[in-house]
Design a protein around this motif. Structure first.
Motif, PDB file in Angstrom:
ATOM      1  N   THR A  10     -69.421  29.083 -65.644  1.00 59.50           N
ATOM      2  CA  THR A  10     -70.678  28.351 -65.467  1.00 59.50           C
ATOM      3  C   THR A  10     -70.655  27.052 -66.253  1.00 59.50           C
ATOM      4  O   THR A  10     -71.115  26.011 -65.764  1.00 59.50           O
ATOM      5  N   TYR A  73     -77.348  29.291 -73.126  1.00 58.82           N
ATOM      6  CA  TYR A  73     -76.991  30.482 -72.357  1.00 58.82           C
ATOM      7  C   TYR A  73     -77.716  31.681 -72.949  1.00 58.82           C
ATOM      8  O   TYR A  73     -77.549  31.993 -74.126  1.00 58.82           O
ATOM      9  N   VAL A  85     -75.961  34.563 -64.348  1.00 59.15           N
ATOM     10  CA  VAL A  85     -76.055  33.878 -65.627  1.00 59.15           C
ATOM     11  C   VAL A  85     -77.459  33.286 -65.730  1.00 59.15           C
ATOM     12  O   VAL A  85     -77.941  32.649 -64.789  1.00 59.15           O
ATOM     13  N   VAL A 104     -78.361  31.753 -62.131  1.00 50.60           N
ATOM     14  CA  VAL A 104     -77.260  31.402 -61.237  1.00 50.60           C
ATOM     15  C   VAL A 104     -76.572  32.698 -60.816  1.00 50.60           C
ATOM     16  O   VAL A 104     -76.144  33.487 -61.665  1.00 50.60           O
ATOM     17  N   TRP A 106     -73.484  34.432 -58.862  1.00 49.96           N
ATOM     18  CA  TRP A 106     -72.107  34.223 -58.438  1.00 49.96           C
ATOM     19  C   TRP A 106     -71.642  35.403 -57.585  1.00 49.96           C
ATOM     20  O   TRP A 106     -72.096  36.530 -57.775  1.00 49.96           O
ATOM     21  N   VAL A 115     -70.940  30.117 -56.379  1.00 49.49           N
ATOM     22  CA  VAL A 115     -72.381  30.272 -56.542  1.00 49.49           C
ATOM     23  C   VAL A 115     -72.972  30.479 -55.150  1.00 49.49           C
ATOM     24  O   VAL A 115     -72.739  29.682 -54.249  1.00 49.49           O
ATOM     25  N   GLU A 118     -79.265  30.205 -56.512  1.00 55.18           N
ATOM     26  CA  GLU A 118     -79.656  29.647 -57.801  1.00 55.18           C
ATOM     27  C   GLU A 118     -81.165  29.481 -57.752  1.00 55.18           C
ATOM     28  O   GLU A 118     -81.725  29.059 -56.739  1.00 55.18           O
TER      29      GLU A 118
END
Length: 124
Positions: A10, A73, A85, A104, A106, A115, A118
């Motif tokens: 990320t 994060y 994430v 996000v 994935w 991705v 989102e």
């Protein structure tokens, strides 16, 4: 892939996207991408991959300076096929500081991580 590796992936995505690296962005985002953005008033806007690519290309063509990659994060989790994430980003768009909370999503498909979805929620 583990959570730390997903965070690193990320970070790389953010670095490349904020510098308008078109080939990287094209590969990093799934063709069926859906981005959902919610502003401070609760108004929802969506974006697909074609629209994202147009946005990135427009910035590149206009020689816009790289966007901020400042990111906090908060959480990451993944298994062998999917990952998520949760981050907070600070972006300056149209001359204004925008703090956004992102999730996000994935997915590992066709030999690579991309991705697929989102979400972004304005915090200002």
């Amino acid at each position: 892939m583990n959570s730390e590796q997903l965070i690193e992936l990320t970070r790389e995505l953010i670095e490349q996207a904020t510098h308008f690296n078109m080939p990287y962005v094209k590969e990093a985002y799934s063709d069926n991408l859906l981005i959902v953005k919610v502003d401070q008033d609760g108004v929802v806007d969506t974006m697909n991959k074609e629209q994202l690519m147009s946005f990135v290309q427009g910035n590149k063509d206009a020689n816009v300076p790289p966007l901020s990659s400042k990111t906090a994060y908060h959480y990451a989790v993944c298994d062998e096929r999917t990952g998520m994430v949760v981050i907070t980003r600070e972006l300056v768009l149209d001359g204004k500081l925008n703090r956004k909370f992102f999730t996000v999503f994935w997915e590992y498909s066709a030999g690579r991580w991309q991705v697929v979805k989102e979400s972004a929620l304005a915090l200002n």
